[in-house]
Scaffold this motif. Structure first.
Motif, PDB file in Angstrom:
ATOM      1  N   GLU A  66       0.737  -1.575  -0.224  1.00 16.93           N
ATOM      2  CA  GLU A  66       0.316  -0.114   0.188  1.00 16.93           C
ATOM      3  C   GLU A  66       0.922   1.708   0.208  1.00 16.93           C
ATOM      4  N   ASP A  67       1.797   0.911   0.691  1.00 15.52           N
ATOM      5  CA  ASP A  67       2.968   2.326   0.889  1.00 15.52           C
ATOM      6  C   ASP A  67       3.417   2.481  -0.488  1.00 15.52           C
ATOM      7  N   MET A  68       4.138   1.310  -1.183  1.00 14.96           N
ATOM      8  CA  MET A  68       4.871   1.816  -1.942  1.00 14.96           C
ATOM      9  C   MET A  68       3.258   2.247  -3.309  1.00 14.96           C
ATOM     10  N   ALA A  69       2.680   2.040  -3.124  1.00 17.02           N
ATOM     11  CA  ALA A  69       1.152   2.576  -3.837  1.00 17.02           C
ATOM     12  C   ALA A  69       1.509   4.235  -4.053  1.00 17.02           C
ATOM     13  N   VAL A  70       0.751   4.013  -2.639  1.00 25.10           N
ATOM     14  CA  VAL A  70       0.698   5.714  -2.256  1.00 25.10           C
ATOM     15  C   VAL A  70       1.812   6.683  -2.347  1.00 25.10           C
ATOM     16  N   ALA A  78       0.811  -2.956  -7.542  1.00 28.47           N
ATOM     17  CA  ALA A  78       1.532  -2.922  -6.051  1.00 28.47           C
ATOM     18  C   ALA A  78      -0.200  -3.297  -5.318  1.00 28.47           C
ATOM     19  N   SER A  79      -1.361  -2.193  -5.313  1.00 29.92           N
ATOM     20  CA  SER A  79      -2.212  -2.091  -4.901  1.00 29.92           C
ATOM     21  C   SER A  79      -3.119  -3.507  -5.097  1.00 29.92           C
ATOM     22  N   ASN A  84      -4.081  -8.746  -2.617  1.00 32.83           N
ATOM     23  CA  ASN A  84      -3.825 -10.299  -2.291  1.00 32.83           C
ATOM     24  C   ASN A  84      -2.823 -10.993  -0.940  1.00 32.83           C
ATOM     25  N   SER A  85      -2.239 -10.068  -0.952  1.00 35.47           N
ATOM     26  CA  SER A  85      -1.425 -10.894   0.386  1.00 35.47           C
ATOM     27  C   SER A  85      -2.596 -10.296   2.079  1.00 35.47           C
ATOM     28  N   TYR A  86      -3.420  -9.170   2.178  1.00 38.05           N
ATOM     29  CA  TYR A  86      -4.920  -9.080   2.786  1.00 38.05           C
ATOM     30  C   TYR A  86      -5.278 -10.308   2.680  1.00 38.05           C
ATOM     31  N   TYR A 112      -8.707   1.262  -1.326  1.00 38.84           N
ATOM     32  CA  TYR A 112     -10.132   0.958  -2.866  1.00 38.84           C
ATOM     33  C   TYR A 112      -9.114   2.251  -3.730  1.00 38.84           C
ATOM     34  N   SER A 113      -9.479   3.597  -2.712  1.00 33.25           N
ATOM     35  CA  SER A 113      -8.080   4.745  -3.759  1.00 33.25           C
ATOM     36  C   SER A 113      -6.839   4.195  -4.017  1.00 33.25           C
ATOM     37  N   ILE A 114      -6.000   3.182  -3.903  1.00 36.05           N
ATOM     38  CA  ILE A 114      -4.889   2.769  -4.673  1.00 36.05           C
ATOM     39  C   ILE A 114      -5.198   1.960  -5.768  1.00 36.05           C
ATOM     40  N   LEU A 115      -6.262   1.300  -5.382  1.00 33.21           N
ATOM     41  CA  LEU A 115      -6.887  -0.122  -6.512  1.00 33.21           C
ATOM     42  C   LEU A 115      -7.248   0.961  -7.360  1.00 33.21           C
TER      43      LEU A 115
END
Length: 370
Positions: A66-70, A78-79, A84-86, A112-115
């Motif tokens: 998530e941090d990578m995506a944001v 990354a999203s 998938n990791s969750y 949701y936002s990063i996806l």
């Protein structure tokens, strides 16, 4: 399809990428390195037999993605990896005490936002399969959200994945979405698959949700026509004319349908005359009326051709006069068509000129009889 709306909303999700790119490059590099380091640690831990059996390991890895995506954006998927990791964390937790927190993370606005953001990036680069994959996950993350569902449907259609398009467009409608373009697009998919009943059902839903939308009502008529259900099309056109009595296209289409049915030809004449009352030089209306009267004259003339000499001497002239009157009634409509084309600077239609040539010849013969 209302692509302008789609793009304008997508830009909202793309804005974060632009804002991040304006950060000081050193800070950005540090954020990318930190995220990459955490991902490397997380992936290593997830491969360890003991650590990989703990949900917390997968949660940490998901957070790193998530941090990578944001904050960095170097990994454009990354999203998906975070999602998938969750999911893996939830599987490992197997209903334990931490399951609720993991489920909350899977439904979070952040995920949701990063996806959506990374899906928008793929959409803008016309990579529709990857965009669809991420919009689908965004829809799973926020099941009641119609935006992700709408995007998944649109991108699925662009990717020519009709099954997914049907799934997400129907989901959009079921969740209360009312965009007329969705109803139209979904009906077109069903129509292309020859499932006219579903196409009609979708358009009726669309009309209920958007009672003032004339395009949806017109599409319903077209679907009914293409499925051979002309009577339903007539009924729908009459409803349209009740609410919009001066719509020339609806009046003309109804007249044409009625003219094609031997039982309703006289009714067709009523609607043709309504068109001319609004637009006296309407080409299609005048041409069809010319054909209407010409064909009537031909049918009357056939009565003469069937007569023997005795009957012809008794009634032939009266019937021929009646046929000539109908031929004469047709000519002004063809003349109007010709004048309309001349006024518009367009070349004459061959069918029109052929009809005028035949009609002129017939009327000359009619004149010689008098």
């Amino acid at each position: 399809m209302k692509k302008t709306i789609f793009l304008s909303v997508l830009s909202m999700f793309s804005a974060g990428v632009f804002a991040q790119s304006a950060l000081d490059s050193q800070v950005r590099d540090a954020q990318c390195k930190s995220a990459a380091d955490e991902i490397a640690k997380g992936e290593k831990a997830s491969q360890d037999a003991k650590k990989g059996a703990k949900s917390s390991t997968w949660v940490k890895l998901a957070t790193a993605y998530e941090d990578m995506a944001v904050n960095c954006g170097k990994d454009s998927m990354a999203s998906e990896k975070a999602y998938n990791s969750y999911k893996k964390a939830l599987e490992v937790e197997a209903g334990g005490k931490g399951a609720k927190d993991i489920e909350t993370a899977l439904k979070s606005q952040k995920l949701y936002s990063i996806l959506m953001q990374q899906g928008a990036g793929y959409y803008n680069s016309k990579n529709f399969p990857n965009a669809l994959k991420l919009f689908k996950l965004a829809s799973e993350t926020s099941p009641k959200d119609t935006i992700a569902t709408l995007y998944a449907g649109i991108v699925a259609q662009l990717a020519k994945d009709n099954e997914s398009a049907k799934l997400y467009f129907n989901k959009f409608i079921d969740e209360g979405g009312k965009d007329p373009a969705v109803f139209y697009s979904l009906s077109e998919i069903y129509k292309s698959e020859k499932d006219h009943n579903k196409a009609v059902e979708v358009l009726r839903k669309g009309i209920t949700a958007n009672p003032g939308d004339k395009d949806l009502k017109g599409s319903l008529v077209n679907v009914q026509l293409s499925s051979g259900n002309s009577q339903e099309a007539v009924n729908e056109l009459k409803k349209l004319i009740e609410t919009d009595p001066n719509n020339i296209n609806n009046l003309l289409n109804l007249a044409i349908l009625l003219q094609n049915d031997n039982n309703t030809k006289e009714e067709a004449l009523v609607y043709y005359k309504k068109v001319l009352a609004i637009d006296p030089s309407n080409y299609d209306c005048n041409f069809n009326l010319g054909v209407y009267y010409f064909n009537q004259a031909v049918e009357i003339k056939k009565e003469v051709d069937k007569m023997d000499m005795k009957e012809y001497q008794k009634n032939g002239k009266a019937v021929e006069d009646k046929a000539c009157a109908k031929f004469a009634e047709a000519k002004p409509h063809f003349d109007t068509c010709k004048a309309t084309r001349e006024k518009e600077g367009k070349p004459q239609e061959q069918d029109l000129m052929d009809n005028l040539t035949s009609l002129t010849s017939v009327l000359e013969q009619c004149a010689k009889r008098k």
